[in-house]
Enzyme design. Structure first.
Site, PDB file in Angstrom:
ATOM      1  N   HIS D 114      19.611 107.119  88.180  1.00  0.00           N
ATOM      2  CA  HIS D 114      18.203 106.905  87.855  1.00  0.00           C
ATOM      3  C   HIS D 114      17.973 107.300  86.403  1.00  0.00           C
ATOM      4  O   HIS D 114      18.243 108.429  86.021  1.00  0.00           O
ATOM      5  CB  HIS D 114      17.314 107.755  88.773  1.00  0.00           C
ATOM      6  N   GLU D 142      25.736  86.672  77.841  1.00  0.00           N
ATOM      7  CA  GLU D 142      27.067  86.987  78.387  1.00  0.00           C
ATOM      8  C   GLU D 142      27.094  88.273  79.225  1.00  0.00           C
ATOM      9  O   GLU D 142      27.759  88.340  80.253  1.00  0.00           O
ATOM     10  CB  GLU D 142      28.083  87.102  77.248  1.00  0.00           C
ATOM     11  N   HIS D 199       8.070 103.966  84.437  1.00  0.00           N
ATOM     12  CA  HIS D 199       8.852 105.111  84.903  1.00  0.00           C
ATOM     13  C   HIS D 199      10.332 105.005  84.504  1.00  0.00           C
ATOM     14  O   HIS D 199      10.847 105.858  83.794  1.00  0.00           O
ATOM     15  CB  HIS D 199       8.686 105.191  86.431  1.00  0.00           C
TER      16      HIS D 199
END
Lengths: 248, 248, 248, 248
Positions: D114, D142, D199
């Site tokens: 995270h 790519e 966030h």
């Protein structure tokens, strides 16, 4: 004996400082792809990073050393140098050599740094696009205090002072910049740096500490100036000084 | 004995922490060219980085130490300090000293950090260009949770809370900022930071961990705010809270 | 014996250089998320970083090695390779292999670097948005001197020379780029790099030093070019050469 | 015994990997000011970075460990956890725990990361400003090949495939994101990441290698997308595939 000139266990010896400084400059993006350079003067001895070396991999044994006095007394063309020691690695002398020497002879500098910082180049491009201006000017930024007031002057610039850095046009051959750098030094007796259009900047100081910290402060201001331009913020402003009410 | 104050094998001793923190801050671009600084308070003892040092090269022996109680009891002008120990290197005391002391005395902070972060400076310039605003305000960004709710208050700010950082105008002499910093602390009793226009930011916390992580979160928000401005995104928004449907 | 090919105490041995270079490239953002790669040719031996490895964690034992002569003499489809040594770690060969070989066979390069630098990608996107241009062109920037004048030509480009880097369109499969890369090499016999639209860049040189420093200089120019575009500055300009007045 | 869970001389042991990964993420600006986190699943054992720690200073002894089976069998509210081992340092469990567990249980992931990357946040803000879009979409780059085709599918995305990352709205409390994250996983069965508005992002993979490299590739694409927006370049384009002429 010539080896002795660059052999020392002391990390603050110029022959050890130049490689450690250049590695730091490489990580700052100042000496990418062998661009830029650095030279330190220790009394009469001048230590110079060679040409064409990967700056983060430089070794003390790669350095050139010359005698400032011998160099000045010798009646040589500016392209000829007499070195006290040259690297065995076959690396060529730096094309910046006459420009570094200008800082040492005209300003009695102890160190001179040349960067190809993209922020320095962008500032010269923005000035050119403006009206071909020959000066970078910024005021009312705290970091300006990072610069001395000038050659043989004590103290530093103040917050409200305007930092002025002359800009010279680039030449096809780096050595040819020397006369223009010296002219700029004459016209701006108090400057510690000269911008080179579309090329980078030369920054010097009384000693390594001052050259390096002035170079950092200047690069900080160049980057700030570019970001200010993106955000439509002016480099020069009129600000009423704030006076403390307390008396002591 | 005075040497003992800064001699410890413990890396978490303030005299060892300040150099390691300052080296980290240098790499973050917060203390370029000897700008900025850091101070840690250990009960009555205050450890302060000196003035004019290359922050990535600082040593414990470069630090000043003073007694907060002695300092407060002594009837001295704000410019006079009684130090328990000073560096032999001849480095001057930091001009930030009275500002650090303000955080320690008015907020019982354990650490105070001063940065010249370009993001902090740009935020103050953007506010000035707006309408000379005296506050940086941002809300509805997760990183806002990185700040405590305020002095002697438990818990942290919430996602929907508005982070408000006061901005004071810069003064010619850094010590003269002290009264304005203290006024801002009085007007904003819950703030952990004060922006200084065209200069940088002061950030503090109960301890080193909180001061450092709040300073990181704030710099993150300043950089984000500058990028938001480039992209035409507002710093303050009205957002309907999202309520989970699950009950537990 | 096959182990010997990648076992050496010498840090400048190709098997040790590729991992140290790739770790450096990872920190520069050139080979993020296993993208990009690097290959070194030592006479007939070609050392190649494998596919799908975290570039900052690569080890000498992860490398593939093949013989250029054997590869060329073997009548194989371009997808078939005969390796003198393959990693036991089960890592696959790099899809860049035929492109690296093109630089070694058509240019006798000693090293070829492939990056996914965001600056390279953005330059190709800006050219596409312009008018689908097939060339990146920039002039009058000092860093252009970082490039050789061309295959089997001595000396470097000059400050006023225009650096031209061909752009090829990306293909679904990296190996399929080979014929287009080779065509670009034929059309631009003096180029040391080929941009791949929306993908990145291939850069080579006579040896590791030249491939790496040319790749650095090129990335510097790509980043500068993107910043110039943000600031409305043109990549190509007409500038009157500055002639020194001194004669020596 | 509980100490054994995080004590190993093997640098690739999850208890050693999480601190080294988090230090790397801190330097990438992904986990500034104690934000973000990382968890690794080793069969039934789940190792989780604690809350409120400076990510570059984390130690193996700071980690929490729980049993996935025990956790699932226990009829507990989502806020209750049974840990096999908790740090003595008194650090709290991560609020990300239920979100990490969702990746482990619903996707059998081996690692979940995270980040509070500013690029991720800016992408969600740009989508919100657009028309409150709930998806980040980009194609014909790519680096998209850096992602697997999906849960229990073999192979990776192709150059012309459109990478689609769902965006969920942020909640006041991080645990409350869990149901929305799980809903997004149900609606996008093949995604390896979910953006959280204002966030950051959650990214997972079968193992540490895949989670980390997919997180790097995604951050690369987020930064590229923000730069593209500054330059007026679209994220989605129609491009005619380039077909090689050679047949083999």
């Amino acid at each position: 004996m010539s080896a002795d000139l660059v052999t020392s266990p002391d990390p603050s010896h110029p022959a050890n400082l130049i490689p450690s400084l250049c590695a730091k400059f490489w990580h700052l993006g100042w000496v990418t792809g062998t661009g830029g350079g650095c030279s330190i003067r220790d009394d009469d001895l001048v230590y110079i990073a060679p040409s064409g070396v990967q700056k983060e991999l430089m070794k003390a044994s790669d350095l050139y050393v010359l005698s400032l006095a011998a160099q000045q007394s010798a009646s040589l063309s500016r392209r000829q140098r007499v070195y006290l020691r040259a690297p065995e690695s076959g690396l060529k002398p730096s094309q910046c050599t006459p420009l570094f020497l200008a800082a040492f002879t005209k300003r009695r500098a102890g160190c001179c740094i040349h960067t190809h910082s993209q922020w320095a180049v962008l500032v010269t491009l923005l000035l050119e696009a403006g009206s071909g201006e020959k000066e970078f000017r910024i005021n009312n930024i705290e970091q300006i205090k990072g610069f001395g007031r000038g050659f043989e002057k004590s103290g530093n610039l103040g917050y409200h002072d305007t930092l002025v850095i002359p800009v010279i046009e680039n030449t096809a051959h780096e050595e040819d910049l020397t006369e223009f750098l010296e002219e700029a030094m004459d016209r701006y007796p108090d400057t510690y740096a000269v911008l080179v259009r579309r090329h980078g900047v030369y920054v010097w100081g009384e000693n390594v500490h001052k050259a390096k910290t002035q170079c950092e402060s200047l690069d900080y201001l160049f980057q700030l100036a570019v970001e200010m331009k993106k955000l439509g913020l002016p480099w020069i402003t009129q600000i009423e000084p704030v006076v403390p009410t307390r008396t002591e």
